[in-house]
Design a protein around this motif. Structure first.
Motif, PDB file in Angstrom:
ATOM      1  N   ARG A  22      62.376 111.307 -83.593  1.00 28.59           N
ATOM      2  CA  ARG A  22      62.092 112.401 -84.542  1.00 28.59           C
ATOM      3  C   ARG A  22      60.682 112.285 -85.119  1.00 28.59           C
ATOM      4  N   CYS A  23      60.258 111.062 -85.364  1.00 34.62           N
ATOM      5  CA  CYS A  23      58.923 110.835 -85.922  1.00 34.62           C
ATOM      6  C   CYS A  23      57.847 111.318 -84.947  1.00 34.62           C
ATOM      7  N   VAL A  24      57.959 110.924 -83.679  1.00 31.01           N
ATOM      8  CA  VAL A  24      56.969 111.345 -82.680  1.00 31.01           C
ATOM      9  C   VAL A  24      56.990 112.861 -82.517  1.00 31.01           C
ATOM     10  N   LEU A  25      58.180 113.451 -82.509  1.00 31.42           N
ATOM     11  CA  LEU A  25      58.272 114.913 -82.396  1.00 31.42           C
ATOM     12  C   LEU A  25      57.627 115.592 -83.601  1.00 31.42           C
ATOM     13  N   SER A  26      57.809 115.029 -84.772  1.00 32.46           N
ATOM     14  CA  SER A  26      57.185 115.575 -85.975  1.00 32.46           C
ATOM     15  C   SER A  26      55.661 115.506 -85.874  1.00 32.46           C
ATOM     16  N   TRP A  27      55.148 114.358 -85.436  1.00 28.50           N
ATOM     17  CA  TRP A  27      53.700 114.228 -85.249  1.00 28.50           C
ATOM     18  C   TRP A  27      53.210 115.264 -84.260  1.00 28.50           C
ATOM     19  N   PHE A  28      53.936 115.389 -83.141  1.00 30.31           N
ATOM     20  CA  PHE A  28      53.531 116.310 -82.081  1.00 30.31           C
ATOM     21  C   PHE A  28      53.336 117.715 -82.635  1.00 30.31           C
ATOM     22  N   HIS A  29      54.244 118.153 -83.482  1.00 27.57           N
ATOM     23  CA  HIS A  29      54.166 119.510 -84.025  1.00 27.57           C
ATOM     24  C   HIS A  29      52.958 119.690 -84.949  1.00 27.57           C
ATOM     25  N   GLY A  30      52.416 118.591 -85.459  1.00 28.58           N
ATOM     26  CA  GLY A  30      51.242 118.670 -86.311  1.00 28.58           C
ATOM     27  C   GLY A  30      49.921 118.494 -85.573  1.00 28.58           C
ATOM     28  N   TRP A  31      49.982 118.130 -84.297  1.00 28.99           N
ATOM     29  CA  TRP A  31      48.774 117.897 -83.522  1.00 28.99           C
ATOM     30  C   TRP A  31      48.157 119.191 -83.030  1.00 28.99           C
ATOM     31  N   ALA A  68      37.234 102.549 -88.223  1.00 30.27           N
ATOM     32  CA  ALA A  68      38.691 102.459 -88.304  1.00 30.27           C
ATOM     33  C   ALA A  68      39.323 103.539 -87.429  1.00 30.27           C
ATOM     34  N   PRO A  69      40.482 103.263 -86.862  1.00 27.49           N
ATOM     35  CA  PRO A  69      41.142 104.272 -86.027  1.00 27.49           C
ATOM     36  C   PRO A  69      41.590 105.472 -86.866  1.00 27.49           C
ATOM     37  N   SER A  70      41.641 106.613 -86.231  1.00 25.97           N
ATOM     38  CA  SER A  70      42.127 107.816 -86.898  1.00 25.97           C
ATOM     39  C   SER A  70      43.638 107.746 -87.042  1.00 25.97           C
ATOM     40  N   ILE A  71      44.198 108.630 -87.840  1.00 31.45           N
ATOM     41  CA  ILE A  71      45.648 108.700 -87.983  1.00 31.45           C
ATOM     42  C   ILE A  71      46.269 108.977 -86.621  1.00 31.45           C
ATOM     43  N   PHE A  72      45.657 109.866 -85.851  1.00 30.48           N
ATOM     44  CA  PHE A  72      46.174 110.183 -84.523  1.00 30.48           C
ATOM     45  C   PHE A  72      46.207 108.940 -83.636  1.00 30.48           C
ATOM     46  N   GLU A  73      45.145 108.142 -83.652  1.00 29.82           N
ATOM     47  CA  GLU A  73      45.110 106.929 -82.845  1.00 29.82           C
ATOM     48  C   GLU A  73      46.197 105.945 -83.280  1.00 29.82           C
ATOM     49  N   CYS A  74      46.441 105.852 -84.576  1.00 29.15           N
ATOM     50  CA  CYS A  74      47.517 104.990 -85.071  1.00 29.15           C
ATOM     51  C   CYS A  74      48.875 105.521 -84.622  1.00 29.15           C
ATOM     52  N   GLN A  75      49.036 106.837 -84.639  1.00 28.40           N
ATOM     53  CA  GLN A  75      50.284 107.433 -84.167  1.00 28.40           C
ATOM     54  C   GLN A  75      50.498 107.120 -82.693  1.00 28.40           C
ATOM     55  N   ARG A  77      49.377 104.556 -81.063  1.00 32.27           N
ATOM     56  CA  ARG A  77      49.704 103.133 -80.932  1.00 32.27           C
ATOM     57  C   ARG A  77      51.187 102.901 -81.216  1.00 32.27           C
ATOM     58  N   LEU A  78      51.695 103.524 -82.284  1.00 24.12           N
ATOM     59  CA  LEU A  78      53.121 103.404 -82.582  1.00 24.12           C
ATOM     60  C   LEU A  78      53.959 104.012 -81.469  1.00 24.12           C
ATOM     61  N   TRP A  79      53.545 105.188 -80.988  1.00 22.08           N
ATOM     62  CA  TRP A  79      54.241 105.852 -79.884  1.00 22.08           C
ATOM     63  C   TRP A  79      54.342 104.904 -78.685  1.00 22.08           C
ATOM     64  N   ASN A  80      53.243 104.248 -78.344  1.00 19.56           N
ATOM     65  CA  ASN A  80      53.238 103.325 -77.206  1.00 19.56           C
ATOM     66  C   ASN A  80      54.188 102.156 -77.432  1.00 19.56           C
ATOM     67  N   GLN A  81      54.175 101.585 -78.626  1.00 19.40           N
ATOM     68  CA  GLN A  81      55.070 100.469 -78.930  1.00 19.40           C
ATOM     69  C   GLN A  81      56.530 100.913 -78.832  1.00 19.40           C
ATOM     70  N   TRP A  82      56.828 102.044 -79.433  1.00 20.51           N
ATOM     71  CA  TRP A  82      58.199 102.537 -79.411  1.00 20.51           C
ATOM     72  C   TRP A  82      58.631 102.877 -77.989  1.00 20.51           C
ATOM     73  N   PHE A  83      57.779 103.585 -77.263  1.00 22.51           N
ATOM     74  CA  PHE A  83      58.127 104.000 -75.908  1.00 22.51           C
ATOM     75  C   PHE A  83      58.473 102.791 -75.046  1.00 22.51           C
ATOM     76  N   GLU A  84      57.694 101.726 -75.176  1.00 19.94           N
ATOM     77  CA  GLU A  84      57.936 100.513 -74.396  1.00 19.94           C
ATOM     78  C   GLU A  84      59.305  99.911 -74.691  1.00 19.94           C
ATOM     79  N   SER A  85      59.801 100.093 -75.907  1.00 16.05           N
ATOM     80  CA  SER A  85      61.091  99.504 -76.282  1.00 16.05           C
ATOM     81  C   SER A  85      62.275 100.417 -75.948  1.00 16.05           C
TER      82      SER A  85
END
Length: 120
Positions: A22-31, A68-75, A77-85
């Motif tokens: 849900r978090c990634v989908l929420s981010w996606f809608h704001g991109w 410093a990384p942008s909010i998008f870049e941080c998102q 990074r989290l997406w990649n970590q989550w996807f891997e798991s």
């Protein structure tokens, strides 16, 4: 503003993974368009790992930055970590949920995967 993502349980998915989806989908809608294109490239590289075209795209991301990384870049990074798991079923659930709210984007995703056929 994108569609609301219901807080109901997603069948067969753990509570934590459902929240990540849900978090990634929420981010996606704001991109914006550029961010969605970058996400599409990342999603395709995950769907067809080892393809040369995807690897070349990933190499361009390995740049040292002095800021410093942008909010998008941080998102991402989290997406990649989550996807891997996530399990394969959880990954497929993510694409299915994305397709429900963004069918054009997912159609483009499938087309990009088809475009990698026969390429090494």
């Amino acid at each position: 503003m994108g569609p609301k993502i219901a807080p109901v349980a997603i069948e067969g998915i753990s509570y934590i993974t459902a929240q990540e989806l849900r978090c990634v989908l929420s981010w996606f809608h704001g991109w914006g368009a550029t961010q969605r294109q970058r996400f599409l490239e990342d999603l395709v590289s995950k769907a067809v790992p080892g393809k040369l075209c995807a690897l070349l795209g990933e190499l361009s991301l390995l740049q040292v930055q002095d800021k410093a990384p942008s909010i998008f870049e941080c998102q991402l990074r989290l997406w990649n970590q989550w996807f891997e798991s996530w399990s394969e079923d959880e990954r497929n659930t993510f694409v299915r949920l994305l397709e429900e709210s963004e069918p054009t984007f997912v159609a483009q995703f499938y087309q990009e995967i088809a475009n990698t056929a026969g390429k090494d």
